[in-house]
Structure formats: structure tokens, C-alpha cells
Scaffold this motif. Structure first.
Motif, short mmCIF file in Angstrom:
data_model
loop_
_atom_site.label_atom_id
_atom_site.label_comp_id
_atom_site.label_asym_id
_atom_site.label_seq_id
_atom_site.Cartn_x
_atom_site.Cartn_y
_atom_site.Cartn_z
N VAL A 67 5.46 6.73 -2.58
CA VAL A 67 5.78 6.91 -0.97
C VAL A 67 4.99 5.51 -0.64
O VAL A 67 3.77 5.70 -0.24
CB VAL A 67 5.40 8.12 -0.35
N TRP A 68 5.75 4.43 -0.37
CA TRP A 68 5.11 3.24 -0.03
C TRP A 68 5.13 3.10 1.62
O TRP A 68 5.98 3.63 2.16
CB TRP A 68 5.94 2.15 -0.21
N ILE A 69 4.02 2.33 1.97
CA ILE A 69 4.33 2.28 3.84
C ILE A 69 5.14 1.11 4.00
O ILE A 69 5.44 0.69 5.17
CB ILE A 69 2.87 2.23 4.32
N ASP A 70 5.45 0.07 3.15
CA ASP A 70 6.41 -0.89 3.24
C ASP A 70 7.99 -0.48 3.35
O ASP A 70 8.48 0.29 2.65
CB ASP A 70 6.53 -1.65 2.02
N PHE B 265 10.52 8.25 4.51
CA PHE B 265 9.31 8.35 4.48
C PHE B 265 9.30 9.66 5.59
O PHE B 265 8.33 10.64 5.28
CB PHE B 265 8.84 6.96 5.53
N HIS B 266 10.09 9.71 6.63
CA HIS B 266 10.04 11.06 7.46
C HIS B 266 10.31 12.06 6.94
O HIS B 266 9.62 13.33 7.19
CB HIS B 266 10.86 10.46 8.80
N GLN B 267 11.30 12.22 5.94
CA GLN B 267 11.91 13.28 5.32
C GLN B 267 10.93 13.78 4.36
O GLN B 267 10.55 14.99 4.10
CB GLN B 267 13.03 12.96 4.18
N LEU C 62 0.84 -1.31 -0.08
CA LEU C 62 0.20 0.00 0.10
C LEU C 62 0.96 1.26 0.11
O LEU C 62 2.14 1.16 0.23
CB LEU C 62 -0.86 -0.01 1.23
N HIS C 63 0.25 2.28 -0.56
CA HIS C 63 1.08 3.60 -0.38
C HIS C 63 0.21 4.82 0.45
O HIS C 63 -0.84 4.38 0.96
CB HIS C 63 1.25 4.22 -1.83
N ILE C 64 0.68 5.89 0.52
CA ILE C 64 0.18 6.88 1.41
C ILE C 64 -1.26 7.37 1.08
O ILE C 64 -2.00 7.84 1.90
CB ILE C 64 1.10 8.00 1.86
N GLY C 65 -1.43 7.12 -0.17
CA GLY C 65 -2.92 7.52 -0.67
C GLY C 65 -3.92 6.36 -0.04
O GLY C 65 -5.07 6.74 0.48
#
Length: 421
Positions: free
Chosen positions: A237-240, A249-251, A45-48
Motif C-alpha cells: 500500500v503505497w502513498i503515491d 487506499f481509503h478502502q 514510500l509505503h504506509i510502514g
């Protein structure tokens, strides 16, 4: 108005819904069952998708019963895209992705407790339907005229669309009816681009079950210029963590635009209205402190990757710019840093490479001449230690975890070089 619906509206999580007054009364009537679907068209999954999981979390916290559907059958087809026909993945690949996505969504809900979430897979019912049943019992209730009016279909007609993707809406409508019949599901949620699919399912249930159900969609996240949010120059931007490192991800969220950061906080942060309103005040009065961006990046990284990974990402960012000890960073964190800031590889023999060669390989200078000038001007660093000699070589002590060195020119130009034998 129902308290949950009011909260979703304040957080900007409602782009459209079926009759809002009726939905509010339905939510007030007692715990309901809702569902949201995720198609396994990628290994993560991604941030969407994370926006939809935030909706699920709000519903479960309010005492409702969420269903999370991972589309083992719809993932074999794919919802039509604006840009063209999807590439079909094999059944084996999709089955593997179903498993991975099921594990991912499970992190964000309570699968036990008083109102547990339930994972479902539409392959369980669609795989049993014959083509004749599909055409007679499902297709009969759908108007081609209405299907052609769907925005994505209308656009694709110019370039062509297969019958397979054209028929996707029937499968998603079947899902809604099946979940209504099996679990009493009366609300489907999704992103704004799913509105046509959701309303088609609502109409299908009305026609076949003589029942009234509901739909709610969230806005698509966008940047200040209106372009779609969630992409970087290097991709989604993936959540994996293996596909987008916790550091990257944080950046990504730390760099959120001032014009949008409060909007993103409302969507992704568990902070209260008072806390978010205070961050909005700080943003207006002291934007240079970037308190809202730090809160956003910390909150969403804590949620997706955990506090320990967020702390490691924060420590890495500080260490890169001389505000911490690089040697204390873990190997996976450094790997994430290298993936984000870029760099190169150098081979070593009996001697390790010259620092000027490492500066070039890391991408912080364009040439050896520029590297020598950076050294002469006092602006070249290896692991935050200034280099004084343009004939200096990297040492074994310079190699973090035995293979990496962080090169910097000036205050902000950074790259990582990997030394291989």
C-alpha cells in the motif's frame, strides 16, 4: 514523564528506547534535534514509512527540530532483508527515487516556521570517504562478534549474505555521527527492525565523540493474526496515488479489523484521546456501524491524499453500490476503482458489445450462461441500472468518460469493463 513521550507511549508508538528516564529528561531540557531515515529502494514510500512520519509530526508539533534523511548512499546498498540479497539499482534510478521521496516526506512536515524540518542526503558525506578511511576510521570501531549477533544477519548466515549488506550498519552509524556533528542531533527514531542499527550508531558516537545520544523505535504494524500490516493481495500500500489510488487506499483502511482499528487510529489519526476513546466505545457497543473504521479511513486519506480525494473515494464507494451517481465520478477516481475491483477489456466495432459479454469480461459472472441467468433473475446491472433483456447491448450513453462501464451482479459483485475501438 515528558508530555511528548507520554503521548507517544499512549499511542503505542514506542516499542523500545534507550533509557526512558534519561530520554524523558533530555526532551524536557529544551528543543532537541532528531532524525529518521528513508532509503530509496522503491519509487515511493509505503504506509510502514508513514508511521515514522507520524513520529516526526509529533516531535515537530512539540517544538523539536526534525531531520529527514533520504539515503542516497544507503539506498544504493539496502538494509539486509530476512528473505535474501537485495537487487542493486543503478545510481541514476536511486537518484531519481531520492528526489521523489524527498518531495513525499516534505508534505508531512513544516520546512519553514519556528522549528523547521530539514531534508538531508547521506550521499553528501559518504561519497567523499575513501575505502581506506572507511576501514580505518569507521570499521575499526565495530566488532564482528556484535555484528554477527544481529538477528537479521544471524538468519541470513544460513543462506548467505554479501559483505556489502553485512556492512550496512556501519553506514547508518556513520549517518548518526555525522548528523550529531553537523546539527547536534541526539535522537534517532525508526521502526523496530532498525533497533540494531540505531544502537550501533549510539555506541559509535559514544566511542568516537564521547557523547551520550538516544534511540527510539516504533512497533511494526501487524494484523490481528500477527502477520505484517501494509500488504494486500496485489502488493504494497503505497502513498503515491499513481501506485495505490486514493480509492484503494481509503478502502484498505475501511476494511481494518475490529481487533486492530483503535490501534491504527492511535498511530495515524490526529484525534484526541477522548475522541479515540469514544470511537473505541462505539466499536464495542455498535461494531456493525464501523464508525472507527470510517474515522480511520477518512483521517489517513485526508492526510495522505487530501480532503477532495477522500470525498471522491467515498462518493465512488457509494455510487458503486447504487447510493450515488456514477456519471459524476472523475476519470482518475474511476481508474482507481477499476484497478481495485478488477475487470477486463472488450473491443467494439460498429456495434458495442452485448451486456452479457460485458458481464463476463468484467469478471462478475463466469460465463455467458451465468450472465443470462443473472439477467433473467433481475440481478444484472449496468451503471446501477437493471438489465431486463439478455440481448441488450451497451450504448454510448453507458460509457463513463467514453470508455468504461460498471457491471454488477446482485448487491456486491462488481467489475469494470473498458471498451476499446
Amino acid at each position: 514523564m515528558n508530555e511528548l513521550l507520554d503521548e507517544l507511549l499512549w499511542r503505542g508508538l514506542v516499542a523500545d528506547s534507550t533509557n526512558q528516564e534519561a530520554l524523558s529528561a533530555h526532551l524536557d531540557s529544551g528543543p532537541i534535534t532528531s532524525y529518521v531515515g528513508f532509503d530509496p529502494t522503491a519509487p515511493s514510500l509505503h504506509i510502514g514509512h508513514l508511521v515514522q512520519l507520524m513520529i516526526v509530526r509529533h516531535f515537530q508539533a512539540a517544538g523539536h527540530n526534525p531531520l529527514l534523511l533520504v539515503g542516497g548512499s544507503t539506498g544504493l546498498i539496502g538494509d539486509p532483508k530476512q528473505t535474501g540479497e537485495r537487487v542493486m539499482n543503478s545510481e541514476e534510478v536511486v537518484a531519481g527515487w531520492v528526489e521523489r521521496l524527498g518531495q513525499q516526506v516534505s508534505k508531512y512536515v513544516d520546512l519553514d516556521g519556528p522549528n523547521p524540518a530539514r531534508l538531508v542526503n547521506n550521499y553528501d558525506w559518504t561519497s567523499e570517504i575513501s575505502s581506506l578511511e572507511f576501514l580505518r576510521d569507521i570499521g575499526k570501531h565495530f566488532s564482528i562478534n556484535r555484528m554477527l549477533e544481529r538477528d537479521v544477519v544471524a538468519r541470513r548466515l544460513e543462506t548467505g549474505i554479501s559483505y556489502t549488506e553485512f556492512s550496512y550498519v556501519l553506514l547508518q552509524s556513520l549517518d548518526y555521527r555525522e548528523l550529531y556533528k553537523r546539527y547536534g542531533c541526539t535522537l534517532q527514531t525508526g521502526a523496530q527492525d532498525q533497533w540494531g542499527n540505531i544502537t550501533a550508531g549510539i555506541d559509535f558516537i559514544r566511542r568516537t565523540e564521547q557523547a551520550s545520544v538516544h534511540g527510539l523505535v516504533t512497533p511494526l504494524l501487524t494484523k490481528a493474526d500477527g502477520t505484517k500490516y501494509g500488504k494486500t493481495e496485489s502488493g504494497t500500500v503505497w502513498i503515491d496515488a499513481e501506485l495505490t489510488s486514493p480509492y484503494a487506499f481509503h478502502q484498505f483502511f475501511l476494511n481494518a479489523e475490529d481487533a486492530k482499528v483503535i490501534e491504527y487510529l492511535k498511530v495515524f489519526s490526529p484525534r484526541s484521546r477522548d475522541e479515540i476513546n469514544d470511537l473505541a466505545r462505539q466499536l464495542e457497543e455498535e461494531p456493525h456501524r464501523r464508525a472507527a473504521q470510517r474515522a480511520l479511513a477518512d483521517d489517513i486519506t485526508d492526510l495522505v491524499h487530501g480532503v477532495a480525494e477522500r470525498e471522491a473515494a467515498t462518493a465512488a464507494a457509494g455510487a458503486l453500490f447504487g447510493r450515488g451517481e456514477l456519471a459524476g465520478l472523475g476519470e482518475s477516481t474511476l481508474a482507481g476503482v477499476r484497478s481495485e475491483v478488477g475487470g477486463g477489456t472488450l473491443e467494439s466495432g460498429d456495434e458495442l458489445p452485448l451486456v452479457v459479454d460485458a458481464l463476463v469480461a468484467a469478471g462478475v459472472v463466469p460465463s455467458k450462461g451465468a450472465a443470462r441467468r443473472a439477467v433473467a433473475e433481475g440481478g444484472a446491472y449496468v451503471n446501477n441500472v437493471k438489465v431486463a433483456d439478455d440481448q441488450a447491448r451497451l450504448s454510448r450513453e453507458d460509457l463513463l468518460h467514453g470508455r468504461w462501464a460498471v457491471l454488477r451482479r446482485g448487491k456486491k459483485t462488481i467489475g469494470v469493463v473498458e471498451i476499446v475501438s
